[in-house]
Design an enzyme around this catalytic site. Structure first.
Site, short mmCIF file in Angstrom:
data_model
loop_
_atom_site.label_atom_id
_atom_site.label_comp_id
_atom_site.label_asym_id
_atom_site.label_seq_id
_atom_site.Cartn_x
_atom_site.Cartn_y
_atom_site.Cartn_z
N HIS A 148 -17.79 23.94 27.59
CA HIS A 148 -17.59 25.47 27.17
C HIS A 148 -16.38 25.64 26.77
O HIS A 148 -15.79 26.38 26.45
CB HIS A 148 -17.80 25.75 28.66
CG HIS A 148 -16.34 25.83 29.94
ND1 HIS A 148 -16.84 24.93 31.15
CD2 HIS A 148 -15.20 26.48 30.21
CE1 HIS A 148 -15.20 24.67 31.74
NE2 HIS A 148 -14.43 25.48 30.71
N ASP B 261 -20.42 19.23 31.11
CA ASP B 261 -19.97 19.99 30.79
C ASP B 261 -19.08 19.36 29.83
O ASP B 261 -17.84 19.48 30.41
CB ASP B 261 -19.37 21.28 31.46
CG ASP B 261 -18.41 22.19 31.50
OD1 ASP B 261 -18.68 21.99 29.68
OD2 ASP B 261 -18.25 23.15 31.70
N SER C 55 -10.16 23.78 33.26
CA SER C 55 -11.67 23.13 32.66
C SER C 55 -10.95 22.53 31.13
O SER C 55 -10.17 22.15 31.04
CB SER C 55 -12.33 24.38 31.56
OG SER C 55 -12.71 25.00 32.57
#
Length: 710
Positions: free
Chosen positions: A85, A222, A646
């Protein structure tokens, strides 16, 4: 009976030193207490191997990825692992209906196939320095908050400029900590040539999409892979075919040993922002203002986007990145408000404030200075409540709403006199907005948001266009929007070209969209001006509040709120029980992917490619399986993280890579305000699953060969 014993054991393991697990610690300021807590949890490497300003250390393998995520360097030729992402926007920019890298994934089979991303950069931290005394020397007690801010900004710019004057490849940034009571200089080096190397298909990298976002158990691969390039002297350089892979001073080794319940886990990355020291009045304002506006307005906008994305592949590709960014914080706001209420965060904060009030009254020096601190906070937050809420809805409905308004504001802010590089970058950004814009969708969004804003704010905060709609269009929002888009020249690249070529027959200020943009700026300014006095007092009082709490609890080991600077958090790999009768294990396996496919039959968000299913069924996980022959997909720890983390590296006790952090959990969505040790978990993708996907699914064993695998 056995389940109860397991849960009891989990709580015993996870409650050991829970206070130590909390915190996003500054690497350049790890005190003895923090270092000791890390050793007690299992750390096996000295602190100077994690951070050193003079010699290569673990922090030299960790990057800020694009300024909005984190990443980790894993090869001597500059390979970077980050989240899928985090790379999503870059993957989307290279995708077309014919070459749909979002849907099908991307593999560069050799370095000539690696794809450049002109707007992307990575940032390495070289050192930090406490400059509090020098910064505060520029202030005095006679200054109001605006004057204090101006003085601090001036000295901060001076300190930053000193860094770049000594070495033009360096960037110096002075950041405020502890609510503006301390200041630290961070010295960085940026690399602007970053190329896409590998991306799994979204059915892996985004498996579960919005449904699974912020949830555990999780089965999302991810991750994505990029490479940093430099000039032939290993120095930063803008993109050029002549550039070569960057050779970092430190490469993060990769562990295939995995983890167990209670294993030490350390996270290094760039968390965005937290408000752990914010007063209860500020938390309440955030809930009812910014968070609720995001929930209401983005919900309307995203429903329109998603409907059209599901209908057409070209729209899905155009809108994928902006939908992903919008929906992430939309769901975050929903979860945050829910968690604040469920975990009684406001009540706990008010209890602490009652204790603080009593401490101030009982402490002569504090009583003289801060007797009315909490009353002042309450009064000023109340004074700006209505305007602040309206401003939050205004920002979401218009400034961050219809893309036509965004384009108008971009054009109004365009600086023809800037440096050539910046002018070109700004121009490319505007052109990219046009490329990813569908006018019919944008008109529908604009019409829907006009209605939403009118319903949510008092009439006195309606900008002038509402009077136009009511008087000239008989209250018909759609008729107004249709006319606006039909009459504006900037709905197409042709109008933009006339602007940039300075066509004398085209008066940009008379364009209805530009005129609307000017009106919007005026309304935005008016609402801010209405709050100015209260806001200045709140800024001052929150700073004093922050310092007072630290003085009251002087025996505690305080860490500063996150502010997009590099931080370390540590804890253990740890299961949890989110509510009575439920137990969540600390890892997931491919079996969970099969189960979710079954439970969400027909839902495209849970589709998996037949090839991946074949690999799972074959069970040939090789060296990426654990000692039982099982493949672990994701895992959780009680590391303290937030947005910006992230892509952060999750290391074991020896500083070897276990995986990448990519999410928090639903039950602790109030974590930006308060840490809940029994509930809060950091969700990571297992590096072994990443390598399995790269080697077996992507058939890119050459990338695996670059890694330092332990």
């Amino acid at each position: 009976m056995r389940l109860k014993q397991i849960i009891l054991l989990v709580f015993v393991v996870c409650s050991m030193g829970v206070h130590a697990d909390e915190g996003m610690w500054l690497l350049g300021n790890l005190n003895k207490q923090t270092r000791q807590a890390m050793k007690e949890l299992g750390l096996q490497m000295p602190a100077d191997k994690i951070y050193s300003p003079r010699k290569a250390s673990l922090k030299d393998a960790v990057v800020s990825f694009g300024g909005f995520c984190s990443g980790v360097v894993v090869s001597e030729d500059g390979l970077v692992f980050t989240n899928h992402h985090c790379g999503f926007s870059s993957i989307q920019q290279h995708s077309t209906v014919e070459h749909d890298y979002l849907k099908d994934g991307f593999v560069a089979h050799n370095r000539s196939e690696e794809l450049p991303n002109p707007e992307l950069y990575v940032r390495f931290l070289l050192r930090t320095e406490d400059v509090t005394k020098r910064v505060l020397k520029a202030t005095d007690d006679s200054m109001n908050e605006a004057q204090r801010t101006m003085a601090i900004d001036s000295i901060a710019r001076l300190i930053s400029d000193e860094v770049s004057r000594k070495d033009s490849t360096l960037v110096g940034v002075v950041d405020a900590y502890y609510g503006g009571n301390e200041f630290w200089l961070s010295v960085y080096r940026d690399f602007n040539d970053v190329r896409l190397v590998f991306a799994p298909p979204s059915s892996i990298g985004k498996f579960g999409w919005d449904t699974d976002n912020w949830m555990w158990p999780r089965h999302t691969g991810d991750f994505s892979v990029f490479r940093i390039y430099s000039d032939k002297n290993n120095r930063p350089a803008d993109y050029s075919p002549e550039n070569v892979p960057y050779h970092p001073p430190y490469v993060a080794p990769v562990s295939l040993d995995g983890y167990k319940e209670g294993s030490f886990c350390m996270t290094l990355g760039y968390p965005g922002s937290t408000e752990r020291f914010l007063s209860s009045f500020g938390i309440e304002e955030m809930m009812n203002g910014m968070n609720q506006a995001m929930i209401d307005v983005r919900g309307v906008k995203q429903a329109i986007w998603k409907r059209e994305m599901d209908r057409r592949d070209d729209i899905r590709i155009k809108y994928a990145s902006k939908y992903d960014e919008s929906s992430n914080y939309w769901k975050n706001s929903i979860g945050t408000n829910k968690a604040i209420r469920k975990l009684k965060v406001l009540e706990k904060k008010r209890e602490m404030e009652a204790t603080l009030r009593q401490w101030i009254q009982n402490t002569p020096g504090e009583r003289e200075e801060l007797m009315h601190l909490l009353s002042s906070l309450e009064l000023n937050y109340k004074s700006r409540r209505e305007a602040n809420r309206a401003l939050a809805y205004f920002g979401e409905s218009f400034v961050n709403g219809p893309e036509l308004i965004q384009l108008a504001l971009e054009i109004l802010n365009f600086d023809f006199e800037g440096e050539e590089k910046q002018v070109i970058a700004h121009l490319k950004k505007i052109i990219e907005k046009y490329e990813d814009l569908d006018l019919s969708i944008d008109k529908e969004v604009f019409t829907a948001l006009l209605k939403e804003y009118r319903e949510k704010v008092p009439a006195r905060y309606l900008p002038p266009m509402y009077q136009t709609i009511d008087t000239l269009y008989n209250g018909d929002d759609k008729a107004y929007v249709d006319t606006l888009y039909a009459r504006s020249e900037i709905t197409t690249l042709r109008g933009l070209k006339r602007f940039f070529e300075k066509d004398t027959t085209f008066n940009i200020i008379e364009d209805p969209a530009i005129s609307l943009g000017i009106d919007m700026l005026a309304s935005y300014y008016d609402m801010n001006f209405e709050m100015r006095e209260a806001s200045e007092k709140i800024e001052r009082d929150e700073r004093l509040f922050n310092a007072a709490v630290r003085r009251m609890y002087a025996d505690r080991n305080f860490y500063p709120d996150a502010n997009s600077t590099m931080r370390l958090s540590f804890g253990t790999v740890c299961s949890y029980s989110p509510f009575d009768g439920a137990f969540y294990n600390y890892y997931t396996t491919p079996m969970g992917i099969f189960e979710k496919m079954r439970d969400h039959q027909g839902d495209p968000d849970f589709e998996v490619s037949p090839r991946l299913l074949e690999l799972f069924c074959a069970g040939d996980f090789g060296r990426y399986a654990d000692e039982k022959g099982e493949m672990k997909v994701c895992f959780i720890s009680n590391n303290d993280i937030t947005g910006g983390n992230s892509g952060s590296a999750m290391f074991n006790s020896k500083g070897e890579l276990l995986g990448l952090a990519f999410d928090g959990n639903w039950e602790a969505m109030s974590s930006d305000i308060v840490f809940e040790p029994e509930l809060q978990r950091c969700i990571g993708v297992d590096v072994r699953y990443m390598l399995f996907v790269i080697e077996k699914y992507g058939e890119a064993a050459n990338l695996v060969k670059e890694l330092k695998i332990k």
